[in-house]
Design a protein around this motif. Sequence first.
Motif, short mmCIF file in Angstrom:
data_model
loop_
_atom_site.label_atom_id
_atom_site.label_comp_id
_atom_site.label_asym_id
_atom_site.label_seq_id
_atom_site.Cartn_x
_atom_site.Cartn_y
_atom_site.Cartn_z
N LEU A 31 0.83 -1.20 0.00
CA LEU A 31 0.00 0.00 0.00
C LEU A 31 0.87 1.25 0.00
CD1 LEU A 31 -2.73 -1.00 2.62
CD2 LEU A 31 -2.70 -1.40 0.15
N LEU A 32 0.44 2.26 -0.74
CA LEU A 32 1.14 3.53 -0.83
C LEU A 32 0.26 4.63 -0.25
CD1 LEU A 32 2.55 3.24 -4.47
CD2 LEU A 32 3.73 2.69 -2.33
N VAL A 33 0.88 5.58 0.43
CA VAL A 33 0.15 6.69 1.03
C VAL A 33 -0.07 7.78 -0.01
CG1 VAL A 33 0.16 8.41 2.88
CG2 VAL A 33 1.23 6.18 3.25
N ARG A 34 -1.29 8.31 -0.07
CA ARG A 34 -1.62 9.37 -1.01
C ARG A 34 -2.08 10.62 -0.25
NH1 ARG A 34 1.31 7.55 -5.05
NH2 ARG A 34 0.49 5.67 -6.06
N TYR A 35 -1.85 11.79 -0.88
CA TYR A 35 -2.18 13.07 -0.28
C TYR A 35 -2.94 13.93 -1.30
CZ TYR A 35 1.78 11.52 2.58
OH TYR A 35 2.63 10.79 3.37
N ASP A 36 -3.60 14.97 -0.79
CA ASP A 36 -4.22 15.95 -1.68
C ASP A 36 -3.15 17.00 -2.01
OD1 ASP A 36 -5.66 17.90 -2.98
OD2 ASP A 36 -7.37 17.82 -1.62
N LEU A 37 -2.34 16.68 -3.01
CA LEU A 37 -1.21 17.54 -3.34
C LEU A 37 -1.63 18.87 -3.92
CD1 LEU A 37 1.15 14.76 -4.73
CD2 LEU A 37 1.38 15.95 -2.55
N ASP A 38 -2.79 18.92 -4.57
CA ASP A 38 -3.28 20.20 -5.09
C ASP A 38 -3.56 21.16 -3.93
OD1 ASP A 38 -3.13 19.51 -7.76
OD2 ASP A 38 -5.14 18.65 -7.79
N LYS A 39 -4.16 20.65 -2.88
CA LYS A 39 -4.45 21.50 -1.71
C LYS A 39 -3.15 21.89 -1.01
CE LYS A 39 -8.00 20.44 0.81
NZ LYS A 39 -8.90 19.75 1.79
N ILE A 40 -2.24 20.92 -0.82
CA ILE A 40 -0.98 21.19 -0.14
C ILE A 40 -0.16 22.22 -0.92
CG2 ILE A 40 1.24 20.16 0.55
CD1 ILE A 40 -0.31 17.55 1.10
N ARG A 41 -0.23 22.15 -2.24
CA ARG A 41 0.54 23.06 -3.11
C ARG A 41 0.25 24.53 -2.79
NH1 ARG A 41 1.03 22.39 -9.57
NH2 ARG A 41 1.96 24.41 -10.08
N HIS A 42 -0.98 24.84 -2.43
CA HIS A 42 -1.36 26.23 -2.18
C HIS A 42 -1.13 26.64 -0.73
CE1 HIS A 42 -2.99 26.62 -6.17
NE2 HIS A 42 -3.70 25.52 -6.01
N ARG A 43 -0.88 25.66 0.14
CA ARG A 43 -0.67 25.97 1.55
C ARG A 43 0.79 25.89 1.99
NH1 ARG A 43 -5.64 22.69 4.54
NH2 ARG A 43 -7.35 23.80 3.52
N TRP A 44 1.61 25.24 1.17
CA TRP A 44 3.02 24.99 1.54
C TRP A 44 3.88 25.31 0.32
CZ3 TRP A 44 5.76 19.72 1.47
CH2 TRP A 44 6.98 19.78 2.15
N LEU A 45 4.56 26.43 0.36
CA LEU A 45 5.33 26.90 -0.77
C LEU A 45 6.79 26.45 -0.66
CD1 LEU A 45 3.92 30.53 -1.02
CD2 LEU A 45 3.08 28.44 -2.14
#
Length: 407
Positions: A31-45
């Motif tokens: 199993l691989l862990v997945r994230y909401d990278l689109d959301k993280i992209r705007h919160r973490w520069l």
Amino acid sequence: MSKATHLECSLCGTRFEAGQIANLCSCGGPLLVRYDLDKIRHRWLRREVPNGTSSMWRYSPVLPPADSAITSLGEGWTPLIRTKRLGARVGAEALWVKDEGMNPTASFKARGLSCAISMCVELGIKKVAIPSAGNAASALAAYAAAAGIESYIFMPRDVPQANYLECKAYGANVTLVDGLISDCGKMVAERGPKEGWFDVSTLKEPYRIEGKKTMGYEVAEQMGWELPEAIFYPTGGGVGLIGMWKAFAEMEKLGWIGGKRPKMIAVQAEGCAPIVKAFEENEPRSKFFENAHTVAAGLRVPKALGDFLVLQGVRESGGAAVAVSDDEMLDAGIQLASDEGIYAAPEGAACVAALRKLLASGLLKSSDRIVLYNTGSGLKYPEAYSTRFPRNGAGEQDKLGGLITPR
């Protein structure tokens, strides 16, 4: 709660809920862990990353544990060392060594086990078990001790003495097994359900890879967000290579890097080279490597669960899988130490020997920017290196070749 959105099977794509105790998919896939990278992209520069801690937890937004569950001994943010003398010797004009021997417990395994044990804290797991050829056992024992979790370790009887002593000192329950890491793995699988152990075997849980992927984030940041042309990685279970390949995809989705990727070079020992054999035969998975033997304990993995992911990364990158002999890796380790002051584990030294071969083959150019991963300290392998420097009875040779005899 876990920062992940969900878990995903690497074989069949089935989704699982995040923040739950999980091992393999029912199909047998990791199993691989997945994230909401689109959301993280705007919160973490990207420009904010250097403000983070000088450890792998500077990348905490793309690591699963809640901050309150993190169990850390200062792992990660290891040095990336330019090696000009060694580079000149082998014909590589821009050569670096990423020295993972500087981690807690002196190996890259600290990254994966810090993340996995942190998730155990978050999920309320009280007992963990692992089969290990050495360094993963040391790291598990250390982080379990730090978290107040019971650890059960199964190691081949001929494991390096340093690893055994570490595990005992950390208070782990250690069983020495007459056999290979695969035999240790069978014992964990058989006894674990009865004993109530959570199995943290390589890729049998989803979180160790998340810690190891930070090696990919770090090398990108340390090289100014421009990935090198090639990365050499010692490959036993191969999770570090899989993790870096995952990290590069995540960073591209975050907008931190472009689509360019390094050639990923999987390095194995001639005495245990299942990935190399599968690569050369154009097979999607490896076969169990019979009579596996090598002084590099971390490379003595006759069948990796994630072999198909390693081979996928190597092939997609235009890389290669290379095997070197024990003599070649030990000689290379001595050369690296005497040229650059880096005392590498035999696994890391194997990358130096493999580099020579690929420069000679033409796959790499002398002008390519190349990073070799040393996955552990040579201090963990006195038995291996002692074959190159035998002691002569009660005395030792001085620099002129004579004997220094104690009075």
